[in-house]
Scaffold this active site. Structure first.
Site, PDB file in Angstrom:
ATOM      1  N   SER A   1      41.013  43.481  50.609  1.00 34.25           N
ATOM      2  CA  SER A   1      41.667  43.638  49.310  1.00 34.25           C
ATOM      3  C   SER A   1      42.509  44.904  49.285  1.00 34.25           C
ATOM      4  CB  SER A   1      40.634  43.705  48.184  1.00 34.25           C
ATOM      5  OG  SER A   1      41.284  43.867  46.930  1.00 34.25           O
TER       6      SER A   1
ATOM      7  N   LYS B   1      34.594  38.509  48.342  1.00 34.90           N
ATOM      8  CA  LYS B   1      36.032  38.682  48.107  1.00 34.90           C
ATOM      9  C   LYS B   1      36.540  37.668  47.086  1.00 34.90           C
ATOM     10  CE  LYS B   1      40.336  40.054  48.827  1.00 34.90           C
ATOM     11  NZ  LYS B   1      41.189  38.962  48.378  1.00 34.90           N
TER      12      LYS B   1
ATOM     13  N   HIS C   1      35.515  38.936  43.754  1.00 32.70           N
ATOM     14  CA  HIS C   1      36.414  40.066  43.473  1.00 32.70           C
ATOM     15  C   HIS C   1      37.709  39.559  42.861  1.00 32.70           C
ATOM     16  CE1 HIS C   1      39.995  42.326  44.722  1.00 32.70           C
ATOM     17  NE2 HIS C   1      39.283  43.437  44.644  1.00 32.70           N
ATOM     18  N   ASN C   2      38.291  38.524  43.458  1.00 30.21           N
ATOM     19  CA  ASN C   2      39.552  37.989  42.952  1.00 30.21           C
ATOM     20  C   ASN C   2      39.370  37.342  41.580  1.00 30.21           C
ATOM     21  OD1 ASN C   2      40.424  38.793  45.469  1.00 30.21           O
ATOM     22  ND2 ASN C   2      41.612  36.948  45.849  1.00 30.21           N
TER      23      ASN C   2
ATOM     24  N   GLU D   1      39.385  39.989  39.150  1.00 31.79           N
ATOM     25  CA  GLU D   1      40.779  40.439  39.044  1.00 31.79           C
ATOM     26  C   GLU D   1      41.558  39.570  38.062  1.00 31.79           C
ATOM     27  OE1 GLU D   1      44.442  39.971  42.080  1.00 31.79           O
ATOM     28  OE2 GLU D   1      42.749  41.119  42.886  1.00 31.79           O
TER      29      GLU D   1
END
Length: 487
Positions: free
Chosen positions: A132, A187, A190-191, A194
């Site tokens: 990231s 990940k 995480h996105n 986001e």
């Protein structure tokens, strides 16, 4: 012909992300980087433009593999999907037991689990690694989320620590997340966070602009001020920069020239799909994903443009703008806490489902720098999990409980005003609804379960005694005790 075994790390795939990661690796003391791309022109361009990097270039897989010192370690930076599988196949044919293949793309973690299972039988280590930070992060220091075996991390970890972003306390933003697909799963979440964070910021901007009449440049100053406090983050910082930008061709604020259709590459949708599979409510993230989908439905939006809304346009009363902006700030912070709480709930559920030993506090720490969602309050998340590793929900940790309690009056006012004014705030609203659902002493789910038993004999449990029950809804409507397997 490159010297045999001269490179300690290799990169396959030299588009922008791969090239920048290779340059990052080469700039760190102790690393010699082998590079290879299916199109030799990209390899030639990279090596000619950056002779200082001392790259070891190859034009074929045999040369590339020969240039790597044992245990060979190669990071794949190609488009996820068939392209990744093709590169993996070429490397597996040439690598030996103990060598390491790292997929640094945005792969679906289910694919990573499959690939690791297939490759492990050869004795080769396969690592799915979330990266990231975008192009800048790849070059200057990303947040790295590698999965794979503990043995592979013994070799890979020291290399990744040299290129990872560094948190304010000096810790590199990389950790061994867990086995097989754990890195790509984290990940993915995480996105998803986001997506929620960006949607919440957009809703805050929209409320302030419509409610106060401030220009984008004036709202940029508001966000810049917010970035000096508890909301300090990369996304708040760049929001101010975007809102200050003027379009050279028209002289208008650039945000007014950009078409209001938000793109997506899929990881947000994956986050929601997997949350559904795991039975984890990630409503704030889901609404952020759906908001992007709605923004792209141009024909539907044009057809619905004359649907009735509030009778009168709404605006904050004179003299109340500062108080309203402060309410929006608090609502944003509370909703942001919910987004992270839901994201970590999904990480916990995924770890339980797939057998990963994920340390939540460590995940918060590696997101403090380099990545897109880096923010001051990630330190608070790390502290919360350090104080209570078995924390059932992030939002009930003392700091976050107090933060939301202090913001809830503002949060409720903002959501109510938005509804009355006809301003869509799906992420704000769903986050508040989740919070109220979480804290409710009793939910109307009892009625739903009664309905399910009525039409499908799905049974129910009682509050006053153990067991599983079914009501005979026709006839005398008597209740019988049963077992789940009976229906």
């Amino acid at each position: 012909m490159p010297a045999t075994g001269s490179a300690n790390i290799g990169v396959v795939g030299l588009a922008v992300m791969g090239s920048n990661l290779a340059r990052n690796l080469a700039s760190r003391e102790g690393n010699t980087v082998a590079v290879f791309n299916r199109s030799p022109e990209r390899t030639h361009t990279l090596t000619s433009e950056h002779p200082e990097a001392g790259f070891v270039p190859s034009e074929g897989y045999d040369e590339f593999v020969a240039s790597l010192a044992k245990p060979r370690t190669a990071i794949i930076m190609v488009q996820a999907g068939k392209g990744t599988d093709a590169v993996i196949s070429e490397l597996v044919q040439r690598f030996e037991p103990g060598d390491i293949i790292v997929d640094g793309g945005n792969a679906n973690f289910h694919d990573t689990i499959r690939r690791e299972k297939e490759i492990s039988s050869t004795g080769i280590h396969f690592v799915g690694m979330g990266v990231s930070g975008g192009e800048e992060g790849a070059l200057n220091g990303p947040s790295l989320m590698p999965g794979g075996t503990a043995q592979s991390y013994e070799t890979l970890g020291p290399i990744l620590q040299t290129i990872a972003a560094v948190a304010p306390d000096g810790e590199p933003c990389v950790t061994h997340v867990g086995t097989d697909g754990a890195g790509h799963f984290v990940k993915m979440v995480h996105n998803g966070i986001e997506y929620a964070d960006m949607q919440l910021i957009a809703e805050a901007y929209d409320l302030i602009r419509q409610g106060t009449g401030k220009t984008p440049a004036e709202i940029a100053d508001v966000f810049a001020e917010w970035n000096t406090g508890e909301l300090e983050s990369y996304l708040i910082e760049i929001t101010a920069e975007v809102l200050r930008q003027t379009d050279a061709a028209t002289g208008l604020p650039l945000v007014d020239v950009i078409l209001d259709e938000a793109g997506a590459k899929g990881t947000g949708a994956w986050t929601v799909q997997n949350a559904l599979d795991l039975g984890v409510p990630t409503s704030g993230i889901a609404e952020a994903v759906f908001a992007r989908s709605l923004s792209s439905k141009r024909a539907q939006r044009e057809a619905a443009a004359d649907l009735p809304g509030p009778a009168e346009a709404w605006k904050v009363a004179d003299g109340d703008a500062d108080a309203f902006i402060e309410d929006v700030r608090r609502a944003l912070y509370a909703s942001k806490i919910i987004a992270y709480s839901q994201g970590f709930d999904e990480i916990v559920a995924g770890a339980e489902q797939f057998g990963w030993d994920v340390h939540k506090g460590d995940i918060a720490k590696i997101w403090r720098a380099g990545c897109i969602i880096r923010a001051r309050f990630l330190n608070r998340i790390a502290e919360a999990y350090a104080d209570d590793p078995s924390l059932v929900a992030l939002v009930v940790a003392p700091y976050f409980r107090d933060a939301v309690a202090g913001a809830q009056d503002s949060w409720r006012r903002v959501v109510a005003i938005a509804a009355q004014a006809g301003i869509p705030t799906p992420a704000f609203s769903s986050s508040l609804a989740y919070y109220d659902g979480l804290r409710a002493e009793r939910l109307p789910a009892a009625l739903i379960q009664g309905q399910r038993d009525f039409f499908g004999a799905h049974t129910y449990k009682r509050v006053d005694r153990p067991g599983v029950f079914h009501t005979l809804w026709s006839g005398d409507r008597s209740e019988i005790e049963t077992t789940p397997s009976s229906h």
